[in-house]
Design an enzyme around this catalytic site. Structure first.
Site, PDB file in Angstrom:
ATOM      1  N   LYS A  39      -6.389 -31.020  11.080  1.00  0.00           N
ATOM      2  CA  LYS A  39      -4.950 -31.301  10.934  1.00  0.00           C
ATOM      3  C   LYS A  39      -4.713 -32.228   9.740  1.00  0.00           C
ATOM      4  O   LYS A  39      -5.492 -33.150   9.518  1.00  0.00           O
ATOM      5  CB  LYS A  39      -4.465 -31.978  12.222  1.00  0.00           C
ATOM      6  CG  LYS A  39      -2.965 -32.069  12.343  1.00  0.00           C
ATOM      7  CD  LYS A  39      -2.549 -32.878  13.557  1.00  0.00           C
ATOM      8  CE  LYS A  39      -2.615 -34.353  13.294  1.00  0.00           C
ATOM      9  NZ  LYS A  39      -1.748 -35.184  14.133  1.00  0.00           N
ATOM     10  N   LYS A  79      -9.678 -39.064  18.548  1.00  0.00           N
ATOM     11  CA  LYS A  79      -9.538 -40.357  17.868  1.00  0.00           C
ATOM     12  C   LYS A  79     -10.621 -41.344  18.283  1.00  0.00           C
ATOM     13  O   LYS A  79     -11.069 -42.143  17.475  1.00  0.00           O
ATOM     14  CB  LYS A  79      -8.149 -40.951  18.129  1.00  0.00           C
ATOM     15  CG  LYS A  79      -7.072 -40.187  17.383  1.00  0.00           C
ATOM     16  CD  LYS A  79      -5.811 -40.991  17.198  1.00  0.00           C
ATOM     17  CE  LYS A  79      -4.874 -40.246  16.267  1.00  0.00           C
ATOM     18  NZ  LYS A  79      -3.617 -40.903  16.048  1.00  0.00           N
ATOM     19  N   LYS A 108      -2.236 -38.723   8.464  1.00  0.00           N
ATOM     20  CA  LYS A 108      -2.066 -39.957   7.673  1.00  0.00           C
ATOM     21  C   LYS A 108      -3.379 -40.697   7.512  1.00  0.00           C
ATOM     22  O   LYS A 108      -3.610 -41.353   6.518  1.00  0.00           O
ATOM     23  CB  LYS A 108      -1.140 -40.930   8.409  1.00  0.00           C
ATOM     24  CG  LYS A 108       0.250 -40.506   8.613  1.00  0.00           C
ATOM     25  CD  LYS A 108       1.007 -41.686   9.236  1.00  0.00           C
ATOM     26  CE  LYS A 108       2.151 -41.208  10.064  1.00  0.00           C
ATOM     27  NZ  LYS A 108       1.766 -40.975  11.480  1.00  0.00           N
TER      28      LYS A 108
HETATM   29  N1  AQP Z   1      -0.289 -31.963  10.464  1.00  0.00           N
HETATM   30  C1  AQP Z   1       0.830 -31.914  11.178  1.00  0.00           C
HETATM   31  N2  AQP Z   1       1.510 -30.759  11.305  1.00  0.00           N
HETATM   32  C2  AQP Z   1       2.678 -30.680  12.010  1.00  0.00           C
HETATM   33  N3  AQP Z   1       3.230 -31.759  12.622  1.00  0.00           N
HETATM   34  C3  AQP Z   1       2.577 -32.938  12.516  1.00  0.00           C
HETATM   35  N4  AQP Z   1       2.856 -34.154  12.986  1.00  0.00           N
HETATM   36  C4  AQP Z   1       1.893 -35.023  12.604  1.00  0.00           C
HETATM   37  N5  AQP Z   1       0.973 -34.385  11.864  1.00  0.00           N
HETATM   38  C5  AQP Z   1       1.368 -33.079  11.799  1.00  0.00           C
HETATM   39  C6  AQP Z   1       4.032 -34.475  13.803  1.00  0.00           C
HETATM   40  O1  AQP Z   1       4.653 -35.622  13.244  1.00  0.00           O
HETATM   41  C7  AQP Z   1       5.212 -36.391  14.301  1.00  0.00           C
HETATM   42  C8  AQP Z   1       4.778 -37.806  14.172  1.00  0.00           C
HETATM   43  O2  AQP Z   1       3.377 -37.912  14.346  1.00  0.00           O
HETATM   44  P1  AQP Z   1       2.742 -39.347  14.516  1.00  0.00           P
HETATM   45  O3  AQP Z   1       2.852 -40.099  13.283  1.00  0.00           O
HETATM   46  O4  AQP Z   1       3.352 -40.034  15.659  1.00  0.00           O
HETATM   47  O5  AQP Z   1       1.260 -39.151  14.953  1.00  0.00           O
HETATM   48  P2  AQP Z   1       0.182 -38.081  14.681  1.00  0.00           P
HETATM   49  O6  AQP Z   1       0.589 -36.774  15.266  1.00  0.00           O
HETATM   50  O7  AQP Z   1      -1.102 -38.652  15.188  1.00  0.00           O
HETATM   51  O8  AQP Z   1       0.208 -37.975  13.100  1.00  0.00           O
HETATM   52  P3  AQP Z   1      -0.893 -38.299  12.070  1.00  0.00           P
HETATM   53  O9  AQP Z   1      -0.320 -38.087  10.731  1.00  0.00           O
HETATM   54  O10 AQP Z   1      -2.135 -37.532  12.398  1.00  0.00           O
HETATM   55  O11 AQP Z   1      -1.123 -39.856  12.277  1.00  0.00           O
HETATM   56  P4  AQP Z   1      -2.465 -40.638  12.473  1.00  0.00           P
HETATM   57  O12 AQP Z   1      -3.369 -40.225  11.370  1.00  0.00           O
HETATM   58  O13 AQP Z   1      -2.092 -42.093  12.417  1.00  0.00           O
HETATM   59  O14 AQP Z   1      -2.983 -40.240  13.823  1.00  0.00           O
HETATM   60  C9  AQP Z   1       4.787 -35.755  15.619  1.00  0.00           C
HETATM   61  O15 AQP Z   1       5.862 -34.956  16.091  1.00  0.00           O
HETATM   62  C10 AQP Z   1       3.638 -34.881  15.217  1.00  0.00           C
HETATM   63  O16 AQP Z   1       3.521 -33.738  16.049  1.00  0.00           O
END
Ligand code: AQP
Length: 336
Positions: free
Chosen positions: A198, A115, A201
């Site tokens: 991955k 990040k 969001k």
């Molecule tokens: N691509 C993914 N596959 C499986 N699990 C996922 N999770 C997130 N993306 C995937 C799981 O969703 C939960 C919440 O995640 P989060 O919103 O706290 O943060 P993150 O993992 O950083 O998700 P994003 O979507 O990638 O958010 P941004 O873009 O803001 O960083 C967790 O249990 C995570 O494992």
């Protein structure tokens, strides 16, 4: 609330629209687990501001994530749903853990590296100590299990290290050594445009992800446009090695249909992707369509969502207050 022996805690950041990754990696599993664990689900707004969030958008995104959890099947009467900033104990325990965790541990965290990218000097300090706050989220409730996607595995290992070091530094067995629950056939859902990245969001490409706010036509279009390769679908899971985009779509199909990836390969093996994608689009729309529609309806009911978050915060404070008091005592803070 029923008196369960084991407690789960998990959260989602309100940092954008909920994705299929959040749903399959986390929320869908929570729906199953809520029947057998005391469950605490959190919209982690303190985590979200580790990167810039527009305040007005953050408020609505917080409600939207709560609505997404409820629309997916989390029962607010049986579980606690709340937003993190309404329970100050998270930030307080995170400070104590900042003093327990070691710089060397945080320097190894791959999520920070990804990040912060090349601009590490300009990343917020919050992004760097994000894993300490995550450990505090979990241990503030002495959660025994944490259901997450695979991307959070390293942070959970750090949570265990922090609990162990706290216990050993203070000569106690106060904090449990939390177990991760990484479940299902899609523990790491990948981008629809790049099978090595991955699904996220915050990916700038809308076509890389399926949002839980997408309408039925948009879901179907994104799946039709999903990147694949030119070979036929493999008949076995082993045949998907080295084909990240194909593997990702097969895993999504398996997770959404509650089947094994191997069964999907056996059914579609040898064919091109056209029929498979048509069926995957239909399956996705049939599962996600009703969730999206219910989520939209709930998002209109701001007062209802705010009330659930308020009541959830009160329950969360009631569970965490005595735990935090004990921590103060163990650490040696004078209490009046
Ligand atoms: N691509 C993914 N596959 C499986 N699990 C996922 N999770 C997130 N993306 C995937 C799981 O969703 C939960 C919440 O995640 P989060 O919103 O706290 O943060 P993150 O993992 O950083 O998700 P994003 O979507 O990638 O958010 P941004 O873009 O803001 O960083 C967790 O249990 C995570 O494992």
């Amino acid at each position: 609330m029923t008196d369960f022996k084991q407690r789960i805690f998990s959260g989602v950041q309100p940092s954008g629209n909920l994705t299929l990754g959040n749903y399959l990696g986390a929320i869908r599993n929570w729906v199953t687990l809520q029947k057998s664990y005391e469950s605490i689900f959190c919209v982690v707004d303190l985590h979200a501001i580790t990167v810039w969030q527009d305040p007005a958008i953050l408020r609505d995104a917080t409600r939207e994530v709560a609505a997404g959890m409820i629309a997916s099947g989390i029962d607010p009467k049986e579980c606690i749903i709340f937003n993190q900033s309404q329970v100050p104990g998270h930030a307080e325990l995170a400070w104590i853990f900042n003093c327990v965790a070691r710089m060397g541990w945080l320097n190894r965290m791959t999520q920070f590296k990804e990040k912060a990218g090349k601009n590490r000097e300009r990343a917020s300090v919050g992004l760097y100590v994000y894993p300490d706050l995550m450990a505090a989220d979990i241990l503030l409730y002495k959660a025994t299990h944490v259901p997450v996607g695979e991307d959070q595995k390293q942070h959970l290992e750090l949570t265990r290290d922090i609990a162990q070091k706290f216990n050993s530094d203070y000569g106690t067995d106060f904090f449990p050594i939390t177990e991760p629950l990484i479940l299902g056939e899609a523990t790491r859902v990948m981008s629809l445009r790049d099978g090595n990245a991955k699904m996220s969001k915050s990916d700038p490409s809308e076509n890389s992800r399926i949002n839980l706010t997408d309408d039925r036509d948009t879901i179907a279009r994104k799946i039709r446009k999903a990147k694949t390769d030119s070979d036929p679908i493999a008949s076995t899971v082993e045949g998907l090695e080295g084909r990240p985009e194909a593997k990702n779509l097969i895993n999504i199909f398996a997770a959404l249909s509650d089947r094994r990836a191997g069964d999907i390969c056996a059914e579609y093996g040898g064919q091109g992707f056209a029929v498979f994608k048509r069926d995957l689009a239909e399956l996705s729309v049939s599962i996600l369509g009703p969730i999206t529609e219910e989520m939209q309806r709930l998002c209109e009911e701001k007062t209802y969502i705010d009330q659930i978050l308020k009541e959830g915060s009160e329950k969360a404070r009631a569970i965490s207050a005595p735990i935090l008091k004990d921590v103060h005592n163990i650490v040696g803070f004078l209490q009046s």
